[in-house]
Design a protein around this motif. Structure first.
Motif, PDB file in Angstrom:
ATOM      1  N   LEU A 254      52.938  46.393  49.614  1.00  0.00           N
ATOM      2  CA  LEU A 254      53.395  46.130  48.250  1.00  0.00           C
ATOM      3  C   LEU A 254      54.867  46.496  48.089  1.00  0.00           C
ATOM      4  O   LEU A 254      55.638  45.754  47.497  1.00  0.00           O
ATOM      5  CB  LEU A 254      52.563  46.931  47.256  1.00  0.00           C
ATOM      6  CG  LEU A 254      51.169  46.397  46.970  1.00  0.00           C
ATOM      7  CD1 LEU A 254      50.425  47.335  46.057  1.00  0.00           C
ATOM      8  CD2 LEU A 254      51.281  45.022  46.339  1.00  0.00           C
ATOM      9  N   SER A 258      57.915  44.088  47.216  1.00  0.00           N
ATOM     10  CA  SER A 258      58.727  44.304  46.028  1.00  0.00           C
ATOM     11  C   SER A 258      60.207  44.330  46.387  1.00  0.00           C
ATOM     12  O   SER A 258      61.036  43.743  45.694  1.00  0.00           O
ATOM     13  CB  SER A 258      58.342  45.614  45.348  1.00  0.00           C
ATOM     14  OG  SER A 258      56.959  45.660  45.148  1.00  0.00           O
ATOM     15  N   PHE A 261      61.193  40.870  46.969  1.00  0.00           N
ATOM     16  CA  PHE A 261      61.284  40.118  45.730  1.00  0.00           C
ATOM     17  C   PHE A 261      62.615  40.381  45.038  1.00  0.00           C
ATOM     18  O   PHE A 261      63.242  39.480  44.500  1.00  0.00           O
ATOM     19  CB  PHE A 261      60.135  40.521  44.813  1.00  0.00           C
ATOM     20  CG  PHE A 261      60.175  39.883  43.453  1.00  0.00           C
ATOM     21  CD1 PHE A 261      59.787  38.565  43.290  1.00  0.00           C
ATOM     22  CD2 PHE A 261      60.597  40.602  42.349  1.00  0.00           C
ATOM     23  CE1 PHE A 261      59.832  37.973  42.045  1.00  0.00           C
ATOM     24  CE2 PHE A 261      60.640  40.011  41.105  1.00  0.00           C
ATOM     25  CZ  PHE A 261      60.259  38.694  40.944  1.00  0.00           C
ATOM     26  N   ILE A 277      57.975  34.705  47.236  1.00  0.00           N
ATOM     27  CA  ILE A 277      57.554  34.564  45.839  1.00  0.00           C
ATOM     28  C   ILE A 277      58.779  34.490  44.932  1.00  0.00           C
ATOM     29  O   ILE A 277      58.825  33.702  43.989  1.00  0.00           O
ATOM     30  CB  ILE A 277      56.628  35.728  45.438  1.00  0.00           C
ATOM     31  CG1 ILE A 277      55.343  35.660  46.254  1.00  0.00           C
ATOM     32  CG2 ILE A 277      56.288  35.667  43.957  1.00  0.00           C
ATOM     33  CD1 ILE A 277      54.379  36.785  45.990  1.00  0.00           C
ATOM     34  N   ILE A 281      59.949  31.343  42.042  1.00  0.00           N
ATOM     35  CA  ILE A 281      59.978  31.502  40.579  1.00  0.00           C
ATOM     36  C   ILE A 281      60.359  30.201  39.890  1.00  0.00           C
ATOM     37  O   ILE A 281      59.731  29.770  38.928  1.00  0.00           O
ATOM     38  CB  ILE A 281      60.981  32.610  40.185  1.00  0.00           C
ATOM     39  CG1 ILE A 281      60.420  33.966  40.574  1.00  0.00           C
ATOM     40  CG2 ILE A 281      61.233  32.577  38.683  1.00  0.00           C
ATOM     41  CD1 ILE A 281      61.261  35.110  40.105  1.00  0.00           C
ATOM     42  N   VAL A 284      57.672  27.306  39.696  1.00  0.00           N
ATOM     43  CA  VAL A 284      56.494  27.385  38.839  1.00  0.00           C
ATOM     44  C   VAL A 284      56.601  26.488  37.604  1.00  0.00           C
ATOM     45  O   VAL A 284      55.684  25.702  37.336  1.00  0.00           O
ATOM     46  CB  VAL A 284      56.208  28.851  38.459  1.00  0.00           C
ATOM     47  CG1 VAL A 284      55.156  28.934  37.386  1.00  0.00           C
ATOM     48  CG2 VAL A 284      55.768  29.617  39.695  1.00  0.00           C
ATOM     49  N   GLY A 296      51.323  35.280  47.526  1.00  0.00           N
ATOM     50  CA  GLY A 296      50.756  36.308  46.659  1.00  0.00           C
ATOM     51  C   GLY A 296      49.319  36.611  47.033  1.00  0.00           C
ATOM     52  O   GLY A 296      48.921  37.769  47.144  1.00  0.00           O
ATOM     53  N   ILE A 299      49.150  38.767  50.031  1.00  0.00           N
ATOM     54  CA  ILE A 299      49.379  40.184  49.710  1.00  0.00           C
ATOM     55  C   ILE A 299      48.125  40.799  49.104  1.00  0.00           C
ATOM     56  O   ILE A 299      47.639  41.840  49.551  1.00  0.00           O
ATOM     57  CB  ILE A 299      50.556  40.335  48.713  1.00  0.00           C
ATOM     58  CG1 ILE A 299      51.842  39.821  49.346  1.00  0.00           C
ATOM     59  CG2 ILE A 299      50.709  41.786  48.290  1.00  0.00           C
ATOM     60  CD1 ILE A 299      53.025  39.859  48.398  1.00  0.00           C
TER      61      ILE A 299
ATOM     62  N   PRO B 129      50.751  42.267  43.419  1.00  0.00           N
ATOM     63  CA  PRO B 129      52.098  42.645  42.994  1.00  0.00           C
ATOM     64  C   PRO B 129      52.367  42.152  41.582  1.00  0.00           C
ATOM     65  O   PRO B 129      51.979  41.033  41.241  1.00  0.00           O
ATOM     66  CB  PRO B 129      53.009  41.909  43.987  1.00  0.00           C
ATOM     67  CG  PRO B 129      52.136  41.264  44.983  1.00  0.00           C
ATOM     68  CD  PRO B 129      50.728  41.320  44.524  1.00  0.00           C
ATOM     69  N   PHE B 131      54.978  41.113  40.144  1.00  0.00           N
ATOM     70  CA  PHE B 131      55.797  39.919  39.983  1.00  0.00           C
ATOM     71  C   PHE B 131      54.964  38.658  40.219  1.00  0.00           C
ATOM     72  O   PHE B 131      55.208  37.616  39.640  1.00  0.00           O
ATOM     73  CB  PHE B 131      57.020  39.937  40.898  1.00  0.00           C
ATOM     74  CG  PHE B 131      56.740  40.293  42.330  1.00  0.00           C
ATOM     75  CD1 PHE B 131      56.380  39.315  43.232  1.00  0.00           C
ATOM     76  CD2 PHE B 131      56.862  41.606  42.779  1.00  0.00           C
ATOM     77  CE1 PHE B 131      56.142  39.634  44.551  1.00  0.00           C
ATOM     78  CE2 PHE B 131      56.619  41.930  44.094  1.00  0.00           C
ATOM     79  CZ  PHE B 131      56.255  40.938  44.983  1.00  0.00           C
ATOM     80  N   TRP B 132      53.935  38.811  41.023  1.00  0.00           N
ATOM     81  CA  TRP B 132      53.079  37.646  41.281  1.00  0.00           C
ATOM     82  C   TRP B 132      52.104  37.402  40.125  1.00  0.00           C
ATOM     83  O   TRP B 132      52.014  36.290  39.609  1.00  0.00           O
ATOM     84  CB  TRP B 132      52.318  37.876  42.588  1.00  0.00           C
ATOM     85  CG  TRP B 132      51.510  36.710  43.035  1.00  0.00           C
ATOM     86  CD1 TRP B 132      51.984  35.500  43.452  1.00  0.00           C
ATOM     87  CD2 TRP B 132      50.091  36.640  43.095  1.00  0.00           C
ATOM     88  NE1 TRP B 132      50.934  34.690  43.774  1.00  0.00           N
ATOM     89  CE2 TRP B 132      49.763  35.355  43.570  1.00  0.00           C
ATOM     90  CE3 TRP B 132      49.063  37.533  42.799  1.00  0.00           C
ATOM     91  CZ2 TRP B 132      48.452  34.950  43.760  1.00  0.00           C
ATOM     92  CZ3 TRP B 132      47.757  37.135  42.988  1.00  0.00           C
ATOM     93  CH2 TRP B 132      47.449  35.851  43.464  1.00  0.00           C
ATOM     94  N   LEU B 135      53.999  36.064  37.286  1.00  0.00           N
ATOM     95  CA  LEU B 135      54.329  34.658  37.472  1.00  0.00           C
ATOM     96  C   LEU B 135      53.134  33.774  37.115  1.00  0.00           C
ATOM     97  O   LEU B 135      53.254  32.782  36.393  1.00  0.00           O
ATOM     98  CB  LEU B 135      54.707  34.443  38.945  1.00  0.00           C
ATOM     99  CG  LEU B 135      55.786  33.432  39.280  1.00  0.00           C
ATOM    100  CD1 LEU B 135      57.053  33.759  38.514  1.00  0.00           C
ATOM    101  CD2 LEU B 135      56.048  33.452  40.768  1.00  0.00           C
ATOM    102  N   LEU B 139      52.800  31.127  34.106  1.00  0.00           N
ATOM    103  CA  LEU B 139      52.416  29.748  34.381  1.00  0.00           C
ATOM    104  C   LEU B 139      51.263  29.333  33.480  1.00  0.00           C
ATOM    105  O   LEU B 139      51.276  28.266  32.875  1.00  0.00           O
ATOM    106  CB  LEU B 139      52.021  29.624  35.857  1.00  0.00           C
ATOM    107  CG  LEU B 139      51.581  28.244  36.316  1.00  0.00           C
ATOM    108  CD1 LEU B 139      52.744  27.287  36.206  1.00  0.00           C
ATOM    109  CD2 LEU B 139      51.076  28.300  37.744  1.00  0.00           C
ATOM    110  N   THR B 266      60.736  39.863  36.417  1.00  0.00           N
ATOM    111  CA  THR B 266      59.877  38.680  36.281  1.00  0.00           C
ATOM    112  C   THR B 266      59.947  38.081  34.883  1.00  0.00           C
ATOM    113  O   THR B 266      60.000  36.866  34.724  1.00  0.00           O
ATOM    114  CB  THR B 266      58.419  39.059  36.576  1.00  0.00           C
ATOM    115  OG1 THR B 266      58.384  39.845  37.761  1.00  0.00           O
ATOM    116  CG2 THR B 266      57.559  37.839  36.750  1.00  0.00           C
TER     117      THR B 266
END
Ligand SMILES: Nc1ncnc2c1ncn2[C@@H]1O[C@H](COP(=O)(O)OP(=O)(O)OP(=O)(O)O)[C@@H](O)[C@H]1O
Ligand code: SF4
Ligand SMILES: [Mg+2]
Lengths: 697, 319
Positions: A254, A258, A261, A277, A281, A284, A296, A299, B129, B131-132, B135, B139, B266
Motif C-alpha cells: 500500500l 501510495s 500514486f 492508477i 485518473i 475515468v 487497483g 493491490i 488504497p 486513491f483507488w 476514483l 466514477l 484524489t
C-alpha cells in the motif's frame, strides 16, 4: 465421548520412533501443525485461502514475464524482423490484450505482472531493511540500557506516532537528494515506517531475557553472554515476528503504491500499480475503466491475502484469541455410563438418603449432574454423575486435587458455562430445575436464588462502574419495583455488614483493595438474600486476616439468614473450621461425602485418606503424598478412577464404577473395600480405619 | 516527545540532504543569488546553531518561509489546515461509526457468517488504497449517477464566508444553508473513502477487544448475577472494550492524516497535505520542513487530547 477421536489423536502425540526418518518428519510436521489444529476452522480457512492467493501472485510475478507475450514497458510489437508496429493506446480488453491497454500504449496485464514483480521486490527489501535495522537497534537498546536505550525508545515512539505515509514521502524526498530514485530508495522509504515495530519487540524481549536467571547461569558457566542472549531472544522473538512481518509486507504494498500514486516512488515508466492508477485518473471521466480497475484490484487482492495470512497466524499464535470450546468434536448427548442420570432413580434416591444432619427440604438438590467441555483433543466430562443436597443454613465443603472439576461443578449449579460447555442432570433450586428452565427464568434465579463468589476478586467487577452501580443494577434487574434510593440503601447495608464503610459505596473497584473487592463481591451476592451461595476458593488470594473475616461473615449468614453454602477449596483446614459436611471429588466424581468430623477422623475412601495424610495438622506423624497424577478426563481409566494410584487396588476395581455406599451413618464412600459399592468385598480384605494422619493411609 | 519529533524532522530534512537552497533553486538562480538565499536562511551557520534556531522557531510558532511562495508557512498552514482537519474529522466519524458497529457485532457474533463477513470487509477496506476507492466512488456517484460532486470543498458560489476555515462550521455560523448543503455534499465522498480505510482497522480492533472482554471475568460475574444479556453485552462487554480503542485512537489519527494526503490529491481537496505534496514537488525544503513540523505538533496535540479523553472515560486514570 468418542474413542475413535482419541485414537486418531494418539499417533500424533507419540514421539517419532528412532531410526525412522519418515515418522520423524511426520511427527515434526504434526507438531508444527498442532497450533493450527487448535485454532478455529475459520482461522485455518483464512490462512490457507490467503496463502493460496499469495502463491498465485508469486507465480504471476516470476513466471508471468516468461509466459506472457507483452512486457510492461513495451509500446510496440515486432511484427517482422526489424519492423515494429505500435500498440494502440486505450483499447478495451480484448483477446489480444486481455485487460486492455493504457494511454501510454502499454498492455495492462503486462504491467500488472511487472508491477507484481516490483511489489514483491520492494516488499522483500523494505521488510528486510526494517527488520535488520529494527532488530539491531532493539538488541543494542535492550542490551545496553541506560541513556542510549531511553533515547532510542523515545525516538522510535516518535517515528511510530508520525503518519506513516508522510514519513515515507519525506524519506523518499530526503533520499532523492543523495541517490537517484529507484527500487532501493523506494524500498528504504517504505521500510523506515516499520522499524519501530521490530525495535520494540526485540528490545522488550532482550530486556526481559537479560533478567532471566538462566542467562545468569549460562554466563557463569562460561558461555558467551551475547551468544546466550542472542539465542534466547531469537527463540522468543520468532513467535511474534512472523505476524508483524506478514502484516508489514501487506502494508508495504500500500505504501509503495501510495508513493507511486503521488509520483515519489519508482520513476516511470517502470510498471508500478500506484503510478498506473495515477495515470488512469484522467481516463475515468472518459469512461475508460480498465486502466484504473485492474491495478487497483491487484493491490486489494494481494494486500487482503497477505493480511489474511497475518491475521490467521495471529489467531493461531495468540492463544487469547483462540475460541476455546468451539474446536474439536461435539460432545455426544448420550451419557456414557450406565448409571442413571436423572433424579428419582437409584443415584437420586441414594443422594436424597444421604440427607446430612438437617431435615426438611434441601435448598439445592443436585442429581446426576454432569458437566462436559469440548476440547481440541476431544470432549471430556469434568463433572460426571454427581448428586448431593445442601440444606438451609448448611455448609458443604468441596475438596479435591486441582482439575478434578470443583469449579465446573460450582458454575454448573448456575448453568454458567463457557462456549462449548454443557450441563446435564438436575439442579433443583427452590423447586425449579436450573438445567431445564428457560434462559429468562434462569437469569431470574441467578443472583436471586443462587449467589456465586469467585476466586479472583480483582477482576470480577466492572472497572468502569461504581460499586453502587453494581448493586443498583443487580437489585433493579431482579426487583424492578425497588427505587434507586432504596437499592442504594440495600447496598450500604450489605457493605457495612461486610465491614466496608457505607460511604465507600460511591468508589470505583480500582479504589478497593483485593480484600475489599472480595467482600464487595460477597455483599453483592447476598444483597438479594439467595438461598445458597457458591463460593469458589473465595479466600485463596487473600491474607489470613481477611480470610477469617470473610469466614465469619459466611458463618453469620448461615446462622442468621439460613443461607446454604457450597465452599470450594483446597484448604482442608478451612473446611474443618467452617463446614458441616464435606464432599471429596476425584476426577469428576464425588468419591466420599459425609459430616466433617467423621471424614476427618475416620475417612473411608483411599483417596480421602491419601488427601488427609498429605495435609499438615497437629496430629501429623508422617507426611505422605499420593503418588502419581489425576487421570486424563478425556479418556478416564475404567472402573474406579483412583485405581491407578490406589494402594488397595483389587482386580475387580477396574471392572465397573463403584457406587457411593454407606460406610458410617451419614457417611458414604464409593470404593469396593466397602459393601454396597456394587460388588461383594472379597474374603480377607480389610478396610483401613482411623485417622490416616495417625494410623497411616 | 515534541522535542524528539522535531529533532527527527530536523535531522531528516536539514542534516541529510546537504544543501537545500541549491536543491530548491537548482539551475534557476545565479551563484550569488544562491549565496544570498543561503545566508538569509542561516544555512551558513554551524549545524547546532541552525538546530537551536529551528527548535526555537518551531516552539514559538515560527515555521520559516518557503522559497517558492511569498507566504509564510504559518499563513499557508492557516489557509489549508482547516480543510484537512475538516476532512480528517469527518473521516474519523465515519471510521469510528463503521468500526464500532461492525466490529462490535462481529466480536459478539464470533465465528458466525456476520463475523467472517465483517472481518473480511475490514480487511478489504484497509487493503484498498484510498486513491483507488476514491476514483471508483467518483466514477460511480459523481460521473455516472451525478448524485455528488467529485472534487473540491464547495461549489463556486456556495463557499461560506471564511471565519474558522471549517466550512461546515462557517456556514452554520453565518446561517448560510446553501453553503452548508454544498459543503456537506462535497465532504461525503472523501470522508467516506478515507473513513472506510481507517474503519477497517477499527473493525479489527473493536472486534478483538469485544471478544476479549466478553470472555473476561467480570462478564462471567455479571452473568452470574443474573443481569439481562443486553446489559451484560453493552455495559460490561462493549463499553469496556472501547477503552483500549480510545487509547490507540491517536495512532489511528496519524494513519488518517497520512491517507488524507492521498484523499486530498484524489478529490482535489485544497488541504495541507496537498500543499505539502506540491512543495515536495517543487523541492522547497523550507516549506516542507515547516509543514512537517506543524504536522508533528498536531500529532503531539492529538495524543494529548486522547490522554484527556481517556481520563474522562476511564475512572482508573482519573486524577
Ligand atoms: N472452559 C473449559 N474448556 C475445556 N475444558 C475445561 C474448561 N474449564 C475446565 N476444563 C477442564 O475441566 C476440568 C475441571 O476443571 P475445573 O476448573 O472445574 O477444576 P478445579 O477442580 O476447579 O481445579 P482447580 O482446583 O485448579 O481450580 C479440568 O480438566 C479442565 O481442564
Ligand atoms: S475401588 Fe479399588 S481402586 Fe478404587 S479406591 Fe477402592 S480399593 Fe482403591
Ligand atoms: Mg477451580
Amino acid at each position: 465421548m468418542s474413542t475413535e477421536n482419541v485414537d486418531a489423536a494418539g499417533p500424533v502425540r507419540r514421539g517419532p520412533a528412532p531410526g525412522e526418518p519418515r515418522t520423524g518428519l511426520r511427527a515434526r510436521l504434526s507438531h508444527a501443525w498442532q497450533p493450527f489444529r487448535r485454532a478455529s476452522r475459520v482461522s485455518r480457512v483464512l490462512i490457507f485461502s490467503g496463502l493460496g492467493i499469495v502463491v498465485f501472485f508469486l507465480f504471476a510475478a516470476f513466471l508471468g514475464p516468461l509466459l506472457y507475450e507483452y512486457d510492461g514497458t513495451q509500446y510496440r510489437v515486432e511484427v517482422a524482423p526489424g519492423q515494429f508496429e505500435p500498440i494502440r493506446a486505450l483499447q478495451p480488453p480484448s483477446g489480444e490484450h486481455p485487460l486492455g491497454t493504457t494511454r501510454d500504449q502499454f498492455d495492462v496485464l503486462g504491467r500488472i505482472i511487472d508491477g507484481a514483480s516490483l511489489a514483491f521486490a520492494v516488499m522483500a527489501l523494505a521488510v528486510s531493511i526494517a527488520m535488520i535495522l529494527g532488530v539491531t537497534l532493539g538488541l543494542l537498546s535492550g542490551y545496553r540500557g541506560g541513556p542510549i536505550d531511553r533515547a532510542l525508545v523515545t525516538a522510535m515512539d516518535a517515528v511510530y506516532a508520525f503518519p506513516a505515509l508522510v514519513l515515507a514521502i519525506i524519506t523518499a524526498f530526503a533520499l532523492s537528494a543523495i541517490i537517484s530514485p529507484g527500487v532501493i530508495p523506494a524500498a528504504a522509504a517504505v521500510g523506515v515506517v516499520y522499524i519501530p515495530q521490530y525495535f520494540r519487540v526485540v528490545r522488550n524481549h532482550t530486556l526481559s531475557v537479560k533478567q532471566e536467571p538462566f542467562v545468569e547461569a549460562a554466563r557463569s558457566m562460561g558461555a558467551k553472554e551475547r551468544t546466550v542472549l542472542g539465542r534466547y531472544v531469537f527463540f522468543n522473538v520468532v513467535q511474534t515476528v512472523p505476524v508483524i512481518l506478514t502484516l508489514n509486507a501487506a502494508d508495504s504494498i500500500l505504501v509503495l503504491a501510495s508513493l507511486g500514486f503521488l509520483g515519489y516512488g519508482v520513476p516511470p515508466p517502470t510498471a508500478e500499480w500506484g503510478y498506473d492508477i495515477s495515470r488512469a485518473i484522467t481516463d475515468v471521466p472518459a469512461g475508460v475503466w480498465w486502466t484504473a480497475l485492474w491495478p487497483g484490484l491487484a493491490i486489494v487482492i494481494l494486500v487482503t491475502a497477505l493480511t489474511l495470512v497475518g491475521e490467521g497466524l495471529n489467531d493461531v499464535i495468540n492463544p487469547l484469541l483462540r475460541s476455546r470450546g468451539k474446536t474439536g468434536p461435539k460432545i455426544e448427548p448420550a451419557p456414557r455410563e450406565d448409571t442413571p442420570a436423572d433424579g428419582g432413580t437409584a443415584a437420586g434416591a441414594a443422594g436424597a438418603a444421604d440427607a446430612g444432619q438437617q431435615s426438611g427440604r434441601p435448598s439445592v438438590a443436585v442429581r446426576g449432574l454432569r458437566v462436559g467441555y469440548r476440547t481440541p483433543d476431544g470432549p471430556l466430562w469434568a463433572v460426571d454423575d454427581v448428586s448431593f443436597d445442601i440444606y438451609p443454613g448448611e455448609s458443604l465443603g468441596l475438596v479435591g486435587e486441582s482439575g478434578c472439576g470443583k469449579s465446573s461443578l460450582g458454575r454448573a449449579l448456575m448453568r454458567l458455562m463457557p462456549p462449548g460447555g454443557v450441563v446435564r442432570g438436575r439442579v433443583e433450586v427452590a423447586g425449579e430445575d436450573m438445567v431445564g428452565i428457560s434462559e429468562s427464568r434462569l437469569r431470574n434465579k441467578r443472583g436471586q436464588d443462587l449467589g456465586l463468589v469467585f476466586q479472583e476478586p480483582m477482576t470480577r467487577l466492572n472497572p468502569l462502574m461504581k460499586i453502587s452501580d453494581h448493586f443498583i443494577e443487580m437489585i433493579r434487574t431482579h426487583k424492578p419495583k425497588v427505587s434507586r434510593a432504596e437499592a442504594l440503601e440495600i447496598a450500604r447495608t450489605a457493605l457495612s455488614q461486610m465491614g466496608i464503610p457505607p460511604t465507600r459505596v460511591e468508589s470505583y473497584p480500582h479504589e478497593f483493595s483485593g480484600g475489599m473487592r472480595q467482600r464487595a463481591m460477597i455483599a453483592l451476592s447476598i444483597a438479594l438474600e439467595p438461598k445458597v451461595i457458591v463460593a469458589d476458593e473465595p479466600t485463596t488470594s487473600l491474607d489470613v486476616i481477611v480470610e477469617s473475616q470473610i469466614l465469619d461473615i459466611f458463618g453469620r449468614l448461615r446462622s442468621e439468614e439460613q443461607i446454604g453454602l457450597l465452599l470450594v477449596t483446597h484448604n482442608l483446614g478451612l473446611v474443618a473450621e467452617t463446614c458441616d459436611r464435606v464432599a471429596v471429588m476425584y476426577a469428576g466424581k464425588i468419591v466420599e461425602i459425609g459430616p466433617v468430623d467423621q471424614i476427618f477422623n475416620d475417612p473411608k475412601h483411599p483417596y480421602t485418606r491419601g488427601l488427609l495424610a498429605s495435609t499438615i495438622s497437629l496430629e501429623t506423624t508422617e507426611l505422605h503424598s499420593i503418588e502419581g497424577y489425576p487421570p486424563s478426563l478425556i479418556d478416564p481409566p475404567p472402573g474406579c478412577r483412583f485405581a491407578p494410584r490406589c494402594p488397595y487396588v483389587m482386580d475387580h476395581c477396574t471392572d465397573a464404577v463403584p457406587q457411593l455406599a454407606e460406610t458410617n451413618p451419614e457417611q458414604r464412600a464409593a470404593c469396593y473395600l466397602y459393601p454396597g459399592a456394587g460388588a461383594p468385598v472379597p474374603e480377607g480384605v480389610r478396610a483401613p480405619e482411623g485417622n490416616p494422619q495417625e494410623t497411616g493411609v | 516527545m515534541v522535542l524528539i519529533l522535531l529533532t527527527l524532522v530536523f535531522l531528516l530534512l536539514r542534516a541529510v540532504p546537504g544543501d537545500p537552497v541549491t536543491a530548491t533553486l537548482g539551475g534557476r538562480a545565479t551563484p550569488a543569488q544562491i549565496e544570498a538565499a543561503q545566508e538569509a536562511m542561516g544555512l551558513n551557520d554551524p549545524l547546532i546553531v541552525q538546530y537551536l534556531q529551528y527548535m526555537g522557531g518551531a516552539l514559538t510558532g515560527d515555521f520559516g518561509n518557503p522559497v517558492t511562495d511569498p507566504r509564510g508557512v504559518v499563513e499557508i498552514v492557516a489557509e489549508t489546515a482547516p480543510a484537512t482537519m475538516e476532512l480528517a474529522l469527518a473521516g474519523m466519524l465515519v471510521a469510528v461509526t463503521v468500526g464500532i458497529l461492525v466490529g462490535g457485532l462481529a466480536g459478539r457474533l464470533r465465528d458466525t457468517p456476520f463475523d467472517i463477513g465483517g472481518r473480511l470487509f475490514g480487511i478489504i477496506a484497509y487493503a484498498a488504497p484510498v486513491f483507488w476507492t476514491g476514483l471508483l466512488a467518483q466514477l460511480f456517484f459523481a460521473v455516472k449517477l451525478g448524485w455528488l460532486p467529485s472534487s473540491g470543498r464547495a461549489g463556486g458560489f456556495d463557499q461560506p464566508e471564511w471565519i474558522t476555515g471549517f466550512y461546515v462550521l462557517d456556514s452554520l455560523l453565518t446561517g448560510d444553508m446553501a453553503a452548508l448543503q454544498s459543503t456537506i455534499e462535497h465532504l461525503i465522498l472523501p470522508a467516506i473513502t478515507l473513513g472506510l480505510l481507517v474503519g477497517g482497522i477499527f473493525i479489527r480492533l473493536v472486534r478483538v477487544n469485544m471478544m476479549q472482554t466478553l470472555r473476561s471475568d467480570y462478564v462471567e460475574a455479571a452473568r452470574a448475577r443474573g443481569l439481562r444479556e443486553r446489559n451484560v453485552l453493552y455495559r460490561y462487554g462493549f463499553k469496556t472494550a472501547l477503552i483500549p480503542i480510545v487509547t490507540i485512537m491517536g495512532l489511528q489519527f496519524a494513519l488518517l492524516l497520512g491517507n488524507a494526503v492521498l484523499t486530498e490529491r484524489t478529490f482535489n481537496w485544497p488541504g495541507l497535505a496537498q500543499a505539502l505534496v506540491d512543495f515536495i514537488g517543487q523541492r522547497d525544503y523550507a516549506a516542507v520542513q515547516g509543514i512537517v513540523t506543524f504536522i508533528a505538533l498536531v500529532i503531539v496535540g492529538v495524543s494529548l487530547i486522547i490522554d484527556i479523553i481517556t481520563g474522562l472515560v476511564d475512572p482508573r486514570v482519573r486524577y
